[in-house]
Design a protein around this motif. Structure first.
Motif, PDB file in Angstrom:
ATOM      1  N   TRP A  28       0.832  -1.194   0.000  1.00 51.99           N
ATOM      2  CA  TRP A  28       0.000   0.000   0.000  1.00 51.99           C
ATOM      3  C   TRP A  28       0.871   1.250   0.000  1.00 51.99           C
ATOM      4  O   TRP A  28       1.615   1.502   0.938  1.00 51.99           O
ATOM      5  N   THR A  53      -3.272   3.732  -2.005  1.00 51.89           N
ATOM      6  CA  THR A  53      -4.175   3.787  -0.857  1.00 51.89           C
ATOM      7  C   THR A  53      -5.477   4.500  -1.185  1.00 51.89           C
ATOM      8  O   THR A  53      -6.545   4.113  -0.699  1.00 51.89           O
ATOM      9  N   LEU A  76      -8.615   2.546  -2.585  1.00 53.92           N
ATOM     10  CA  LEU A  76      -9.435   1.687  -1.736  1.00 53.92           C
ATOM     11  C   LEU A  76     -10.598   2.517  -1.185  1.00 53.92           C
ATOM     12  O   LEU A  76     -10.579   2.964  -0.040  1.00 53.92           O
ATOM     13  N   ASP A 110     -15.533  -3.810   0.375  1.00 52.57           N
ATOM     14  CA  ASP A 110     -15.455  -4.660   1.563  1.00 52.57           C
ATOM     15  C   ASP A 110     -14.002  -5.088   1.757  1.00 52.57           C
ATOM     16  O   ASP A 110     -13.373  -5.634   0.845  1.00 52.57           O
ATOM     17  N   ARG A 111     -13.475  -4.886   2.945  1.00 54.60           N
ATOM     18  CA  ARG A 111     -12.058  -5.120   3.180  1.00 54.60           C
ATOM     19  C   ARG A 111     -11.737  -6.490   3.755  1.00 54.60           C
ATOM     20  O   ARG A 111     -10.584  -6.760   4.089  1.00 54.60           O
ATOM     21  N   MET A 126      -8.628  -8.483   2.746  1.00 53.16           N
ATOM     22  CA  MET A 126      -7.281  -8.118   3.173  1.00 53.16           C
ATOM     23  C   MET A 126      -6.741  -9.046   4.248  1.00 53.16           C
ATOM     24  O   MET A 126      -5.534  -9.073   4.494  1.00 53.16           O
ATOM     25  N   ASN A 144      -0.203  -7.590   4.135  1.00 53.89           N
ATOM     26  CA  ASN A 144      -0.295  -6.153   3.886  1.00 53.89           C
ATOM     27  C   ASN A 144       0.980  -5.446   4.345  1.00 53.89           C
ATOM     28  O   ASN A 144       1.381  -5.572   5.505  1.00 53.89           O
ATOM     29  N   ILE A 199      -5.824   2.598   6.691  1.00 55.48           N
ATOM     30  CA  ILE A 199      -5.688   1.199   6.268  1.00 55.48           C
ATOM     31  C   ILE A 199      -4.759   0.454   7.225  1.00 55.48           C
ATOM     32  O   ILE A 199      -5.016  -0.699   7.597  1.00 55.48           O
ATOM     33  N   TYR A 201      -6.625  -0.461  10.312  1.00 57.04           N
ATOM     34  CA  TYR A 201      -7.554  -1.573  10.048  1.00 57.04           C
ATOM     35  C   TYR A 201      -6.813  -2.906  10.071  1.00 57.04           C
ATOM     36  O   TYR A 201      -7.247  -3.867  10.709  1.00 57.04           O
TER      37      TYR A 201
END
Length: 247
Positions: free
Chosen positions: A13, A90, A93, A98-99, A102, A107, A141, A144
């Motif tokens: 990312w 980034t 996104l 819907d993440r 990931m 990541n 991100i 998350y």
């Protein structure tokens, strides 16, 4: 890494005007890695309607349904290779994606001093916003991913990579659980079939490159009109910088 093992999917990312494409070159040059250049770009442009160079070509060439993009990110790796490097921006996104997918990739985060990013980006586009350079989205991100993982995500700072590519990439591979190879440090110059259709506008310097260029500090001051954006980005960058991988 055993050939029978599940493929390692690396989602990197980054914001724009970073060394993300050079990083993609490094991974592609390994020989065991498939790469995908900005999978959500076409979806992002179609969804936002934002004007970008060659935007109609990007939309025509790419997948504009994020669900189908996710299916491919988690599906069969092109060429059956054991490593799948996914170069993400980034800001692509968008919130409606819907993440959950990931959780199934490794990541990693590639950061750069926002003043350097803004100065470079402003040379390519006449207007720029904080959202364009993706720095706030990067910390969001990261938060998350961190909240859903037992281990903190890997953060690489561009300057560290350029000053010590062997050490930083070696440390990254160690964290991911794959073997480092010197093939990640140099590659043949020129375009690649894996480059997005936007490469003719954005990738001129990468096409001339054959490896990571030495870090050179920027001597010119940031234009005054970009200073408020830099100040807004700075806390996000500094917080991620404190989390960075040290070789």
């Amino acid at each position: 890494m055993s050939a029978a093992a599940s493929p390692v999917r690396v989602a990197m990312w980054s914001g724009p005007r970073n060394i993300s494409t050079a990083m993609m070159r490094a991974w592609e040059n390994r020989g065991d890695t498939a790469v995908w250049d900005e999978p959500f770009y076409a979806f992002y442009l179609k969804s936002t309607g934002i004007a970008h160079p060659v935007d109609s070509e990007v939309i025509a060439a790419g997948e504009t349904d994020w669900r189908r993009v996710v299916e491919q990110l988690l599906g069969a790796v092109p060429g059956g290779r054991p490593v799948f490097f996914q170069k993400h921006m980034t800001h692509h996104l968008l919130p409606e994606i819907d993440r959950g997918w990931m959780d199934e990739v490794v990541n990693c985060f590639l950061i750069r001093d926002p003043r350097e990013v803004l100065a470079s980006y402003a040379r390519m586009r006449s207007t720029v916003t904080v959202e364009d350079v993706g720095v706030p989205q990067q910390t969001e991100i990261f938060d998350y991913v961190q909240a859903r993982s037992a281990n903190p995500p890997v953060v690489l700072d561009t300057r560290d990579v350029l000053e010590n590519p062997r050490g930083v990439l070696g440390a990254l591979c160690g964290r991911i659980g794959i073997d480092f190879t010197d093939r990640m440090l140099a590659w043949p110059p020129g375009p690649r079939e894996s480059d997005g259709v936007w490469a003719k506008h954005w990738y001129r310097s990468v096409h001339r490159s054959s490896g990571f260029q030495p870090y050179v500090a920027k001597s010119e001051p940031l234009p005054a009109h970009l200073e408020p954006l830099a100040r807004e980005c700075e806390p996000h960058y500094r917080w991620l910088w404190e989390q960075r991988l040290r070789a």
